[in-house]
Write a protein that holds these residues in place. Structure first.
Motif, PDB file in Angstrom:
ATOM      1  N   GLN A   1       0.367   0.214  10.015  1.00 14.98           N
ATOM      2  CA  GLN A   1       1.754   0.993   9.663  1.00 14.98           C
ATOM      3  C   GLN A   1       2.450   0.089   8.761  1.00 14.98           C
ATOM      4  OE1 GLN A   1       3.698   2.041  13.299  1.00 14.98           O
ATOM      5  NE2 GLN A   1       2.579   3.946  13.575  1.00 14.98           N
ATOM      6  N   SER A   2       3.376   0.768   7.928  1.00  9.92           N
ATOM      7  CA  SER A   2       4.034  -0.055   6.884  1.00  9.92           C
ATOM      8  C   SER A   2       5.297  -0.722   7.676  1.00  9.92           C
ATOM      9  CB  SER A   2       4.564   1.046   5.862  1.00  9.92           C
ATOM     10  OG  SER A   2       5.551   1.828   6.354  1.00  9.92           O
ATOM     11  N   LEU A   3       5.850  -1.692   6.969  1.00 13.90           N
ATOM     12  CA  LEU A   3       7.034  -2.211   7.515  1.00 13.90           C
ATOM     13  C   LEU A   3       8.321  -1.361   7.351  1.00 13.90           C
ATOM     14  CD1 LEU A   3       6.837  -5.997   6.208  1.00 13.90           C
ATOM     15  CD2 LEU A   3       6.273  -5.106   8.621  1.00 13.90           C
ATOM     16  N   LYS A   4       9.233  -1.052   8.197  1.00 18.21           N
ATOM     17  CA  LYS A   4       9.944  -0.034   8.173  1.00 18.21           C
ATOM     18  C   LYS A   4      10.927   0.188   7.087  1.00 18.21           C
ATOM     19  CE  LYS A   4       9.590   0.727  13.386  1.00 18.21           C
ATOM     20  NZ  LYS A   4      10.576   1.022  14.601  1.00 18.21           N
ATOM     21  N   GLU A   5      11.422  -0.959   6.558  1.00 22.19           N
ATOM     22  CA  GLU A   5      12.488  -0.913   5.522  1.00 22.19           C
ATOM     23  C   GLU A   5      11.883  -0.495   4.173  1.00 22.19           C
ATOM     24  OE1 GLU A   5      15.808  -1.375   5.574  1.00 22.19           O
ATOM     25  OE2 GLU A   5      15.583  -1.655   7.829  1.00 22.19           O
ATOM     26  N   HIS A   6      11.227   0.655   3.942  1.00 23.78           N
ATOM     27  CA  HIS A   6      10.441   1.137   2.836  1.00 23.78           C
ATOM     28  C   HIS A   6      11.516   1.877   1.914  1.00 23.78           C
ATOM     29  CE1 HIS A   6      10.047   4.857   5.246  1.00 23.78           C
ATOM     30  NE2 HIS A   6       9.544   4.067   6.095  1.00 23.78           N
ATOM     31  N   HIS A   7      12.627   2.358   2.493  1.00 21.01           N
ATOM     32  CA  HIS A   7      13.770   3.391   1.972  1.00 21.01           C
ATOM     33  C   HIS A   7      13.102   4.472   1.189  1.00 21.01           C
ATOM     34  CE1 HIS A   7      17.282   0.227   2.116  1.00 21.01           C
ATOM     35  NE2 HIS A   7      16.033  -0.446   2.258  1.00 21.01           N
ATOM     36  N   ASP A   8      11.895   5.007   1.834  1.00 19.92           N
ATOM     37  CA  ASP A   8      11.429   6.130   1.530  1.00 19.92           C
ATOM     38  C   ASP A   8      10.773   6.196  -0.009  1.00 19.92           C
ATOM     39  OD1 ASP A   8      12.008   7.334   3.778  1.00 19.92           O
ATOM     40  OD2 ASP A   8      13.731   8.258   3.143  1.00 19.92           O
ATOM     41  N   TYR A   9      10.550   4.622  -0.326  1.00 15.95           N
ATOM     42  CA  TYR A   9       9.714   4.820  -1.730  1.00 15.95           C
ATOM     43  C   TYR A   9       8.294   5.042  -1.668  1.00 15.95           C
ATOM     44  CZ  TYR A   9      13.528   2.601  -4.266  1.00 15.95           C
ATOM     45  OH  TYR A   9      14.655   2.134  -5.045  1.00 15.95           O
ATOM     46  N   LYS A  10       7.799   5.298  -2.692  1.00 15.78           N
ATOM     47  CA  LYS A  10       6.036   5.763  -2.463  1.00 15.78           C
ATOM     48  C   LYS A  10       5.354   4.759  -1.906  1.00 15.78           C
ATOM     49  CE  LYS A  10       2.234   7.532  -5.066  1.00 15.78           C
ATOM     50  NZ  LYS A  10       1.765   8.017  -6.604  1.00 15.78           N
ATOM     51  N   TYR A  11       5.640   3.433  -2.074  1.00 17.02           N
ATOM     52  CA  TYR A  11       4.905   2.439  -1.531  1.00 17.02           C
ATOM     53  C   TYR A  11       5.666   1.411  -0.725  1.00 17.02           C
ATOM     54  CZ  TYR A  11       1.413   3.355  -5.309  1.00 17.02           C
ATOM     55  OH  TYR A  11       0.354   4.305  -5.994  1.00 17.02           O
ATOM     56  N   ALA A  12       5.066   0.854   0.081  1.00 15.06           N
ATOM     57  CA  ALA A  12       5.866  -0.086   1.089  1.00 15.06           C
ATOM     58  C   ALA A  12       5.001  -1.497   1.312  1.00 15.06           C
ATOM     59  CB  ALA A  12       5.933   0.672   2.344  1.00 15.06           C
TER      60      ALA A  12
ATOM     61  N   LEU B   1       0.927  -1.320  -0.135  1.00 17.13           N
ATOM     62  CA  LEU B   1      -0.065   0.134   0.065  1.00 17.13           C
ATOM     63  C   LEU B   1       1.013   1.305  -0.121  1.00 17.13           C
ATOM     64  CD1 LEU B   1      -2.416  -1.162   2.782  1.00 17.13           C
ATOM     65  CD2 LEU B   1      -3.011  -1.038   0.486  1.00 17.13           C
ATOM     66  N   PRO B   2       0.375   2.418  -0.328  1.00 18.87           N
ATOM     67  CA  PRO B   2       1.084   3.603  -0.324  1.00 18.87           C
ATOM     68  C   PRO B   2       1.855   3.734   1.366  1.00 18.87           C
ATOM     69  CG  PRO B   2      -0.934   4.150  -1.137  1.00 18.87           C
ATOM     70  CD  PRO B   2      -1.012   2.707  -0.635  1.00 18.87           C
ATOM     71  N   ARG B   3       2.996   4.179   1.317  1.00 19.15           N
ATOM     72  CA  ARG B   3       3.741   4.266   2.467  1.00 19.15           C
ATOM     73  C   ARG B   3       3.140   5.191   3.595  1.00 19.15           C
ATOM     74  NH1 ARG B   3       7.830   7.948   3.741  1.00 19.15           N
ATOM     75  NH2 ARG B   3       7.887   8.571   1.500  1.00 19.15           N
ATOM     76  N   GLU B   4       2.369   6.364   3.186  1.00 22.88           N
ATOM     77  CA  GLU B   4       1.821   7.111   3.837  1.00 22.88           C
ATOM     78  C   GLU B   4       0.296   6.842   4.158  1.00 22.88           C
ATOM     79  OE1 GLU B   4       3.190   9.321   5.629  1.00 22.88           O
ATOM     80  OE2 GLU B   4       5.109   9.079   4.593  1.00 22.88           O
ATOM     81  N   PHE B   5      -0.067   5.495   4.051  1.00 20.04           N
ATOM     82  CA  PHE B   5      -1.403   4.994   4.050  1.00 20.04           C
ATOM     83  C   PHE B   5      -1.824   5.431   5.469  1.00 20.04           C
ATOM     84  CE2 PHE B   5      -4.752   1.997   4.661  1.00 20.04           C
ATOM     85  CZ  PHE B   5      -5.414   2.003   3.558  1.00 20.04           C
ATOM     86  N   LYS B   6      -3.147   6.033   5.603  1.00 15.60           N
ATOM     87  CA  LYS B   6      -3.604   6.536   7.033  1.00 15.60           C
ATOM     88  C   LYS B   6      -5.175   5.949   7.435  1.00 15.60           C
ATOM     89  CE  LYS B   6       0.334   8.874   7.851  1.00 15.60           C
ATOM     90  NZ  LYS B   6       1.116   8.348   8.690  1.00 15.60           N
TER      91      LYS B   6
END
Length: 329
Positions: A136-147, A108-113
């Motif tokens: 919450q997304s898993l932490k190892e997303h490396h700031d990509y748009k999706y996680a 899902l999007p990293r900033e999914f709320k």
């Protein structure tokens, strides 16, 4: 002056005494709650294993599916997790009791709320909704748009039940994705291959999780060397995730499949998403593989490695012996 100083000292003494007393009360309360919670979980664990479970018909393979109308909102797999200690809270334990939870692997999007609702479906096509709130997304997303996301949906049953029909599939929905509510994207729930092993102790077997094969991976000799080296070191099962590989590589993996030592799972991440999620969604793949090894095959150990990584113990002849010794302390 002396009288004023004495009053101040007395006031400070009372404040300090009150703070100490309050701290003791809080610690006592926490201790009692912890003890009661531990006892409750022990009782529930015994009750959990007393039921007769009926597992639905079940398919092993998974693939990425779009959630409703949202492009790149994807769901891959789900697993029945019997551990009660991972549940943060236990509700309505007088009438309903938890038997575990479902772990859902998604992107899902990293900033999914948004607040998520799980919908579980049984073999008779009866659906049940389980609101779980925000995730919450898993932490190892490396700031990509999706996680990657590992979403937990608790499963409760009536306390007085004797036979429990386990759900067959699960979907997730959220308000902005109306189609996810009207036409849910269900994925099958993975259980142990043998339902009698639902609460069995894990087997001390070493399995190996390999990152997604992509960009038409073609180094067939590397894969053969990798598998055979880990077999020498005591590994008994391998999980490969196929996004893109040469025919020679796939032929070798099919050979290992025929021997029962390799599972090859489709990792059909959409092409447009590959540049917007870290390494073809590898965090989702790692979580899927760990749960697959732990739940479906009941293996105790899962090595997370790349094809150029060989784990070699310094003082033991195999990883299996080393890990068993670690278990024994």
């Amino acid at each position: 002056m002396l009288s004023g100083n004495g009053n101040q000292a007395q006031y400070a003494y009372f404040l300090l005494s009150g703070a100490v007393a309050l701290t003791i009360i809080i610690l006592a309360y926490v201790s009692v709650r912890t003890t009661l919670d531990s006892k409750l979980r022990e009782d529930l664990s015994s009750l959990q294993q007393s039921y007769i479970y009926i597992k639905p018909s079940w398919g092993y393979n998974n693939s990425w599916r779009q959630i409703g109308s949202k492009a790149n909102h994807l769901i891959y797999s789900a697993y029945f997790d019997d551990r009660l200690d991972v549940l943060e809270t236990i509700n309505d334990h007088n009438t309903k009791v938890p038997i575990g939870s479902l772990r859902i692997i998604a992107i899902l999007p990293r900033e999914f709320k948004e607040a998520i609702t799980c919908t579980i479906r049984f073999e008779d096509f009866i659906d049940k909704s389980i609101p779980i709130g925000k995730v919450q997304s898993l932490k190892e997303h490396h700031d990509y748009k999706y996680a990657a996301y590992s979403i937990m949906c608790p499963l409760y049953v009536n306390r007085n039940s004797t036979r429990i029909h386990l759900p067959q599939s699960v979907a997730i929905s959220y308000p902005s994705n109306r189609l996810s509510q009207l036409s849910p994207s269900f994925v099958p729930i993975n259980y142990p291959r043998d339902v009698d092993q639902l609460f069995a102790m894990s087997r001390p077997v070493v399995s190996v999780c390999v990152g997604p094969l992509q960009q038409n991976y073609s180094d067939v000799l590397r894969i053969a060397e990798f598998v055979e080296m880990y077999r020498i070191l005591g590994a008994r099962h391998f999980y490969f995730y196929h996004l893109s590989a040469s025919e020679e590589v796939m032929r070798l993996l099919r050979h290992y499949q025929s021997e029962g030592i390799v599972d090859v799972l489709q990792w059909n991440v959409p092409a447009e998403l590959l540049t917007e999620v870290h390494y073809a969604g590898i965090m989702a793949q790692i979580n899927d593989c760990v749960y697959r090894a732990m739940i479906v095959d009941n293996y105790r150990y899962a090595a997370i490695v790349d094809l150029d990584e060989i784990l070699i113990p310094l003082k033991h002849n195999s990883l299996a012996i080393f890990l068993r010794q670690c278990d024994e302390g």
